[in-house]
Design a protein around this motif. Sequence first.
Motif, PDB file in Angstrom:
ATOM      1  N   ILE A 184      78.201 -12.060  -8.724  1.00  0.00           N
ATOM      2  CA  ILE A 184      77.523 -11.916  -7.693  1.00  0.00           C
ATOM      3  C   ILE A 184      75.959 -12.724  -7.775  1.00  0.00           C
ATOM      4  CG2 ILE A 184      76.369  -9.817  -7.414  1.00  0.00           C
ATOM      5  CD1 ILE A 184      77.057  -9.699  -4.356  1.00  0.00           C
ATOM      6  N   THR A 185      75.511 -12.442  -9.005  1.00  0.00           N
ATOM      7  CA  THR A 185      74.005 -13.174  -9.319  1.00  0.00           C
ATOM      8  C   THR A 185      74.193 -14.713  -9.284  1.00  0.00           C
ATOM      9  OG1 THR A 185      74.317 -12.744 -11.474  1.00  0.00           O
ATOM     10  CG2 THR A 185      73.314 -11.066 -10.213  1.00  0.00           C
ATOM     11  N   ASN A 186      75.328 -15.159  -9.348  1.00  0.00           N
ATOM     12  CA  ASN A 186      75.437 -16.535  -9.487  1.00  0.00           C
ATOM     13  C   ASN A 186      74.942 -17.313  -8.231  1.00  0.00           C
ATOM     14  OD1 ASN A 186      76.420 -17.749 -12.069  1.00  0.00           O
ATOM     15  ND2 ASN A 186      78.320 -16.382 -11.587  1.00  0.00           N
ATOM     16  N   ARG A 187      75.246 -16.714  -7.217  1.00  0.00           N
ATOM     17  CA  ARG A 187      74.886 -17.520  -5.890  1.00  0.00           C
ATOM     18  C   ARG A 187      73.362 -17.801  -5.974  1.00  0.00           C
ATOM     19  NH1 ARG A 187      77.191 -17.833  -0.877  1.00  0.00           N
ATOM     20  NH2 ARG A 187      79.110 -16.575  -1.632  1.00  0.00           N
ATOM     21  N   ASP A 188      72.467 -16.802  -6.290  1.00  0.00           N
ATOM     22  CA  ASP A 188      70.943 -17.134  -6.264  1.00  0.00           C
ATOM     23  C   ASP A 188      70.510 -17.714  -7.288  1.00  0.00           C
ATOM     24  OD1 ASP A 188      70.825 -16.015  -3.672  1.00  0.00           O
ATOM     25  OD2 ASP A 188      70.628 -14.046  -4.189  1.00  0.00           O
ATOM     26  N   SER A 189      71.304 -18.130  -8.441  1.00  0.00           N
ATOM     27  CA  SER A 189      70.561 -18.701  -9.662  1.00  0.00           C
ATOM     28  C   SER A 189      71.576 -19.830  -9.994  1.00  0.00           C
ATOM     29  CB  SER A 189      71.008 -17.793 -10.764  1.00  0.00           C
ATOM     30  OG  SER A 189      72.180 -17.286 -10.953  1.00  0.00           O
ATOM     31  N   THR A 190      72.552 -19.938 -10.747  1.00  0.00           N
ATOM     32  CA  THR A 190      73.157 -20.916 -10.778  1.00  0.00           C
ATOM     33  C   THR A 190      73.973 -22.091  -9.866  1.00  0.00           C
ATOM     34  OG1 THR A 190      75.381 -19.992 -11.298  1.00  0.00           O
ATOM     35  CG2 THR A 190      74.197 -20.244 -13.254  1.00  0.00           C
ATOM     36  N   PHE A 191      74.310 -21.356  -9.045  1.00  0.00           N
ATOM     37  CA  PHE A 191      74.779 -22.203  -7.630  1.00  0.00           C
ATOM     38  C   PHE A 191      73.698 -22.753  -6.980  1.00  0.00           C
ATOM     39  CE2 PHE A 191      75.932 -22.369  -3.088  1.00  0.00           C
ATOM     40  CZ  PHE A 191      77.158 -23.042  -3.236  1.00  0.00           C
ATOM     41  N   ALA A 192      72.595 -21.910  -6.681  1.00  0.00           N
ATOM     42  CA  ALA A 192      71.299 -22.457  -6.199  1.00  0.00           C
ATOM     43  C   ALA A 192      70.786 -23.536  -6.929  1.00  0.00           C
ATOM     44  CB  ALA A 192      70.470 -21.240  -5.823  1.00  0.00           C
ATOM     45  N   GLU A 193      70.683 -23.530  -8.247  1.00  0.00           N
ATOM     46  CA  GLU A 193      70.114 -24.842  -9.007  1.00  0.00           C
ATOM     47  C   GLU A 193      70.896 -25.725  -8.810  1.00  0.00           C
ATOM     48  OE1 GLU A 193      67.186 -24.658 -10.284  1.00  0.00           O
ATOM     49  OE2 GLU A 193      66.648 -22.897 -11.159  1.00  0.00           O
ATOM     50  N   LEU A 194      72.246 -26.015  -8.987  1.00  0.00           N
ATOM     51  CA  LEU A 194      73.055 -26.810  -9.064  1.00  0.00           C
ATOM     52  C   LEU A 194      73.130 -27.391  -7.545  1.00  0.00           C
ATOM     53  CD1 LEU A 194      75.853 -25.242 -11.279  1.00  0.00           C
ATOM     54  CD2 LEU A 194      74.795 -27.438 -11.833  1.00  0.00           C
ATOM     55  N   GLU A 195      72.914 -26.628  -6.500  1.00  0.00           N
ATOM     56  CA  GLU A 195      73.171 -27.260  -5.128  1.00  0.00           C
ATOM     57  C   GLU A 195      71.550 -28.020  -5.078  1.00  0.00           C
ATOM     58  OE1 GLU A 195      74.247 -25.822  -0.565  1.00  0.00           O
ATOM     59  OE2 GLU A 195      73.189 -24.477  -1.791  1.00  0.00           O
ATOM     60  N   SER A 196      70.381 -27.358  -5.362  1.00  0.00           N
ATOM     61  CA  SER A 196      69.198 -27.812  -5.516  1.00  0.00           C
ATOM     62  C   SER A 196      69.136 -29.265  -6.223  1.00  0.00           C
ATOM     63  CB  SER A 196      68.023 -26.981  -6.011  1.00  0.00           C
ATOM     64  OG  SER A 196      66.791 -27.531  -6.033  1.00  0.00           O
ATOM     65  N   ALA A 197      69.899 -29.475  -7.411  1.00  0.00           N
ATOM     66  CA  ALA A 197      70.025 -30.687  -8.144  1.00  0.00           C
ATOM     67  C   ALA A 197      70.655 -31.724  -7.375  1.00  0.00           C
ATOM     68  CB  ALA A 197      70.422 -30.316  -9.334  1.00  0.00           C
ATOM     69  N   ILE A 198      71.912 -31.242  -6.735  1.00  0.00           N
ATOM     70  CA  ILE A 198      72.422 -32.235  -5.927  1.00  0.00           C
ATOM     71  C   ILE A 198      71.611 -32.799  -4.903  1.00  0.00           C
ATOM     72  CG2 ILE A 198      74.300 -32.491  -4.398  1.00  0.00           C
ATOM     73  CD1 ILE A 198      75.953 -30.460  -6.004  1.00  0.00           C
ATOM     74  N   ASN A 199      70.813 -32.087  -4.169  1.00  0.00           N
ATOM     75  CA  ASN A 199      69.908 -32.358  -3.180  1.00  0.00           C
ATOM     76  C   ASN A 199      68.699 -33.307  -3.672  1.00  0.00           C
ATOM     77  OD1 ASN A 199      71.468 -31.021  -1.184  1.00  0.00           O
ATOM     78  ND2 ASN A 199      70.330 -29.286  -1.360  1.00  0.00           N
ATOM     79  N   ARG A 200      68.187 -32.947  -4.813  1.00  0.00           N
ATOM     80  CA  ARG A 200      67.033 -33.409  -5.375  1.00  0.00           C
ATOM     81  C   ARG A 200      67.362 -34.897  -5.724  1.00  0.00           C
ATOM     82  NH1 ARG A 200      65.617 -29.580  -8.003  1.00  0.00           N
ATOM     83  NH2 ARG A 200      66.860 -29.946  -9.630  1.00  0.00           N
ATOM     84  N   MET A 201      68.493 -35.004  -6.199  1.00  0.00           N
ATOM     85  CA  MET A 201      69.158 -36.311  -6.974  1.00  0.00           C
ATOM     86  C   MET A 201      69.698 -37.170  -5.852  1.00  0.00           C
ATOM     87  SD  MET A 201      70.812 -34.485 -10.039  1.00  0.00           S
ATOM     88  CE  MET A 201      71.845 -35.593 -10.719  1.00  0.00           C
ATOM     89  N   GLY A 202      69.730 -36.767  -4.768  1.00  0.00           N
ATOM     90  CA  GLY A 202      70.418 -37.600  -3.566  1.00  0.00           C
ATOM     91  C   GLY A 202      71.722 -37.967  -3.612  1.00  0.00           C
ATOM     92  N   VAL A 203      72.834 -37.052  -4.403  1.00  0.00           N
ATOM     93  CA  VAL A 203      74.082 -37.316  -4.631  1.00  0.00           C
ATOM     94  C   VAL A 203      74.956 -36.510  -4.034  1.00  0.00           C
ATOM     95  CG1 VAL A 203      73.370 -38.282  -6.816  1.00  0.00           C
ATOM     96  CG2 VAL A 203      74.055 -35.690  -6.675  1.00  0.00           C
TER      97      VAL A 203
END
Length: 203
Positions: free
Chosen positions: A61-80
Amino acid sequence: MNKITVPFNPIFKPVHQCKKRYVVMKGSAGSGKSVDTAQLYILRLMRDKGRNLVCVRKSDITNRDSTFAELESAINRMGVGRAWRVTQSPLSFTCINGNKIIFRGVNDNKQREKLKSITFANGKLTDVWIEEATELVQQDFEIIDDRLRGELPDGLFYQIKLTFNPVSSSHWIKKVFFDIQDDNVLTHQSTYLTNRFCDEAYR
């Protein structure tokens, strides 16, 4: 895929170039290791068809606010964002090339057993990101390690990445990866002082 250029910390260059089976990243809070790891996985899975990633925390359950959030943020930051489909239940990312990212825990035997049956529609499980790796016991790691096996197409390789803040000199991670020389292991250390994106207020 078109070439994507993203800013990164020079301290992580050896990690970006590494094809060893184990990458063990020790770093203080604010070192940027998790941000860099997320960006690298997004780039890697967009570039290399046939790769799939499992993100592991002790408690899923802790993935949601850590790895998942980091990857989603990376996708948004990179514009992909157009290259990825995001699913909230269950948590997953699917790239337009068929590569996928899923999330798992190892909190009990039931969750550990689920790791043993992971399959992907396209390609194999090639990458594992263990975030806050010090939460896991050595048996957890060994079960994960055993999942990465078999022949891969040319150009692909298996890799497990552990990211964590150091907690104890007696921890199994130190004994297994830092105290024993192994050509299959890259150990890496970073701090907030090596993070060029760390602002003065945080410092």
